[in-house]
Enzyme design. Structure first.
Site, short mmCIF file in Angstrom:
data_model
loop_
_atom_site.label_atom_id
_atom_site.label_comp_id
_atom_site.label_asym_id
_atom_site.label_seq_id
_atom_site.Cartn_x
_atom_site.Cartn_y
_atom_site.Cartn_z
N CYS A 2 0.86 -1.16 0.00
CA CYS A 2 0.00 0.00 0.00
C CYS A 2 0.90 1.22 0.00
CB CYS A 2 -0.86 0.01 1.25
SG CYS A 2 -1.71 -1.55 1.49
N ARG A 27 1.21 1.80 -5.93
CA ARG A 27 1.43 0.78 -4.89
C ARG A 27 0.16 0.01 -4.54
NH1 ARG A 27 6.39 1.65 -2.27
NH2 ARG A 27 5.72 0.20 -0.67
N TRP A 73 -3.90 -1.95 -1.36
CA TRP A 73 -3.95 -3.17 -2.15
C TRP A 73 -4.25 -4.26 -1.13
CZ3 TRP A 73 -1.59 -7.97 -2.46
CH2 TRP A 73 -1.76 -8.67 -3.65
N ASN A 99 1.24 -0.08 5.90
CA ASN A 99 1.67 -0.85 4.73
C ASN A 99 2.47 -2.04 5.25
OD1 ASN A 99 2.68 -1.75 2.25
ND2 ASN A 99 4.39 -0.29 2.33
N GLY A 100 2.02 -3.24 4.96
CA GLY A 100 2.71 -4.42 5.45
C GLY A 100 1.71 -5.42 5.98
N GLU A 482 8.55 -12.01 -21.87
CA GLU A 482 8.17 -10.66 -21.46
C GLU A 482 6.99 -10.16 -22.30
OE1 GLU A 482 8.35 -8.67 -19.17
OE2 GLU A 482 7.97 -6.69 -20.02
N LYS A 486 3.33 -8.95 -20.96
CA LYS A 486 2.72 -7.64 -21.26
C LYS A 486 1.28 -7.82 -21.73
CE LYS A 486 4.65 -5.44 -19.57
NZ LYS A 486 5.77 -5.85 -18.86
N GLU A 489 -1.00 -9.08 -18.72
CA GLU A 489 -1.18 -8.08 -17.66
C GLU A 489 -2.23 -7.03 -18.01
OE1 GLU A 489 2.80 -6.74 -15.31
OE2 GLU A 489 2.94 -6.64 -17.48
N HIS A 505 7.06 -30.52 -28.25
CA HIS A 505 7.04 -31.34 -27.03
C HIS A 505 5.78 -31.09 -26.20
CE1 HIS A 505 11.10 -32.74 -27.83
NE2 HIS A 505 11.34 -31.49 -28.24
N LYS A 604 1.95 -2.18 -8.74
CA LYS A 604 3.26 -2.04 -9.38
C LYS A 604 4.38 -2.57 -8.50
CE LYS A 604 5.99 0.72 -12.31
NZ LYS A 604 6.03 -0.41 -13.26
#
Ligand code: G6P
Length: 609
Positions: A2, A27, A73, A99-100, A482, A486, A489, A505, A604
């Site tokens: 957060c 955050r 968050w 935050n935590g 990557e 993208k 996400e 395979h 993020k």
């Protein structure tokens, strides 16, 4: 995960706190709230949803110069207004933003409930407000200190007190906290970005420290209540103000910023020594002879930074012949990792605050390992715990999906590879060639961006599919990884990356008309084999989009769609081939009307385990 910010000074606190929350929204963004002192009471206003929802609720002008604020968050407790911060004690004498994660909150909650305390939320954080209020007769400092001594877990926290209108207390254990020092005003936040635009003077708080803030002064004490003298650092926050500069989204702005950010990663050319065919990263704090002693390089990172590390592995191994291992940092902890004296560890992180990467760095350092940091956020937790490193100078990245940080990370990994390689086997000629290739990158990226509309059309064709495969060989494989990240996400379309060689395979079973494939196919060693793989997909009715750095009849024939980037040294080609893939993610998400800069469920900076 957060964002927290506190303000004490001469300005109206609410607009300052809201500006801070906007800067910290990366955050977390599922709910937010402010707590201010107003008419001798702590007034808390909070709301579920984006920051605009809180803004709509803040209609009354609150004349106050002190307050704390939070953007969330969710970890403990769902996304509801009740669970949003600040949380208050039972009599409203204390409010906290946190935050935590408090690991032992259930026991503490039961203990307080047995005494008759009633909780209004499901969060671990509310327990802390109750606990501090329990001890408040000892005075705010002692009360916080006593409450902290009973907590297990991680926190960056701010406390506001009803009866102490000129004081905010902050505490840190495992979650970042930084003091901003202005003219007769003070800030306390989880990230210096929160006060960008107000002051450049910052003091970074360390674990186990508590901050007692007034508008003129601050004191930092440790757990034994001994005062600590801290350095005031001057930060360059000029590029850190959240501003889309005319772009519709931060993601697009940051993709388009890459010619400049890659140039900055090269120290605007200053990190390159053309005459010596090498690069110079002074912050690594390593002598030439230290490079001879390295037997292995071990990269630690998460997410996009990890894929940058995977590309770095190809570049470093090619240029230095030193074996490179790349670890998902979350998988490294708790497995008793092997730390050998001649291994150089490199943590790669945009934020410098990713919990899993920090935990891996801590573990390696405890075992005596040397850890460098390739980081974007100046003064971040990782910057202060590593033994040296290099900033990537991408500038603040606000879109949750990382783009410019990725290309800057790969660029700095390439500089590092060149620097170490030149002290070993690389010839002056090869070194000079690479320096030139690096210097050419910004213009080449610009030329790709000029063709963004071609990708927009491709996105129209991707957007209605429920799944997309990405494939490449060699250095193109991590590009595919990557690229797939993208797309998933930001568009929420399922995307998976495979090495083109592994296609037969298993993944080939998925190929059909409904699942298109994106191949990264560049000239060189793997070109022919990749073309064969593309043909195998086509033979099974699979549609194929190809991102390449060359064009010929065969390629034109096998590709349903082809996007060509400028040619380059094969080791640097990922810095070009990734750009259309970033654009593909962006335009697909745009076509689907997604929340591009703040995708659902993500944040993020992932600062919890
Ligand atoms: C999150 C972000 C990713 C980022 C990863 C690592 O998952 O959404 O974009 O790559 O964290 O973050 P870092 O700050 O350590 O690079």
């Amino acid at each position: 995960m957060c964002g927290i910010v506190g303000y004490l000074g001469n300005r109206e606190a609410v607009p300052v706190l809201m500006q801070g929350l906007k800067q910290l929204e990366y955050r977390g963004y599922d709910s937010s709230g402010v707590g201010v002192l107003h008419r001798k009471k702590i007034k808390v206003i909070k709301e579920q949803g984006k920051l605009e929802m809180l803004e709509r609720k803040l209609t009354d002008k609150l004349n106050t110069n002190i307050g704390i604020a939070h953007t969330r968050w969710a970890t403990h407790g769902g996304v509801t207004t009740e669970n949003a911060h600040p949380h208050s004690g039972p009599e409203g004498k204390v409010a906290v933003v946190h935050n935590g994660i408090i690991d032992n909150f259930s026991n503490l909650k039961e203990e307080l409930q047995a005494k008759g305390n009633v909780f209004l939320s499901e969060t671990d954080s509310e327990v802390v407000a109750h606990l501090v209020e329990e001890y408040i007769d000892l005075g705010p400092e002692q009360a916080v200190s006593k409450a902290l001594s009973r907590l297990d877990g991680t926190y960056g926290m701010l406390f506001l007190f009803r009866d102490h209108p000129e004081m905010i207390i902050g505490a840190r254990n495992g979650s970042p906290l930084v003091i901003g020092i202005g003219q007769e005003e003070m800030f306390l936040a989880s990230d210096a970005l929160a006060f960008a635009g107000f002051t450049q003077h910052a003091v970074f708080v360390d674990d186990g420290e508590m901050v007692i803030l007034s508008n003129k002064d601050y004191r930092v004490v440790n757990r034994q209540n001994i005062q600590i003298n801290k350095n005031v650092e001057e930060l360059d926050m000029s590029s850190n103000i959240k501003d889309m500069q005319g772009f519709p989204h931060f993601l697009l702005k940051e993709i388009f910023e890459q010619p400049k950010s890659v140039f900055r990663a090269m120290g605007r050319g200053g990190r390159l020594l053309p005459d010596f065919g090498t690069a110079l990263l002074g912050g690594l704090n390593m002598e030439k002879r230290d490079f001879y002693d390295i037997r292995k390089i071990h990269i630690l990172a998460m997410g996009t930074a990890m894929y940058a590390g995977e590309i770095g592995k190809y570049i470093i191994e090619d240029l230095t012949r030193i074996p490179v291992e790349v670890s998902d940092a979350s998988e490294l902890c708790g497995i008793n990792p092997i730390v050998e004296k001649d291994t150089l560890f490199v943590a790669v992180s945009q934020s410098g605050e990713t919990r899993d990467t920090i935990a891996a760095v801590q573990e390696i350092k405890q075992k005596g390992g040397r850890v460098l940091g390739l980081l974007n956020a100046v003064g971040s937790t990782m910057a202060r715990m590593t033994d040296g490193g290099a900033y990537i100078h991408a500038g603040a990245e606000f879109s949750v999906a990382s783009t410019k940080a990725f290309t800057s990370q790969v660029t700095v990994l390439a500089l590092m590879a060149l620097m170490i390689g030149r002290t070993r086997d690389i010839s002056l000629t090869r070194g000079k060639e690479l320096v030139q290739e690096l210097m050419d990158l910004p213009d080449k990226i610009t030329s790709i961006l000029e063709k963004a509309d071609e990708i927009k059309k491709m996105a129209e064709r991707i957007k209605d599919h429920h799944s997309v495969m990405y494939m490449g060989r060699g250095i193109n494989y991590p590009v595919a990884m990557e690229a797939a990240l993208k797309l998933k996400e930001v568009s929420y379309i399922h995307a998976e990356a495979y090495s083109a060689g592994s296609l037969k395979h298993g993944p080939l079973a998925l190929i059909c008309e409904e699942i298109p494939s994106v191949f990264i196919c560049t000239s060189g060693d793997y070109q022919e084999k990749t073309i064969s793989n593309i043909q195998e997909v086509r033979a099974r009715n699979g549609r194929v989009l190809v991102i390449s750095n060359y064009e010929d009849d065969t390629l034109r024939k096998v590709a349903d769609e082809l996007f060509v980037v400028p040619s380059s040294d094969s080791l640097l080609s990922p810095l070009l081939t990734i750009v259309p893939c970033q654009l593909l993610g962006y335009y697909t998400a745009l076509a689907l009307g997604r929340d591009i800069d703040q995708p659902r469920n993500l944040a993020k900076s992932v600062t919890t385990d």
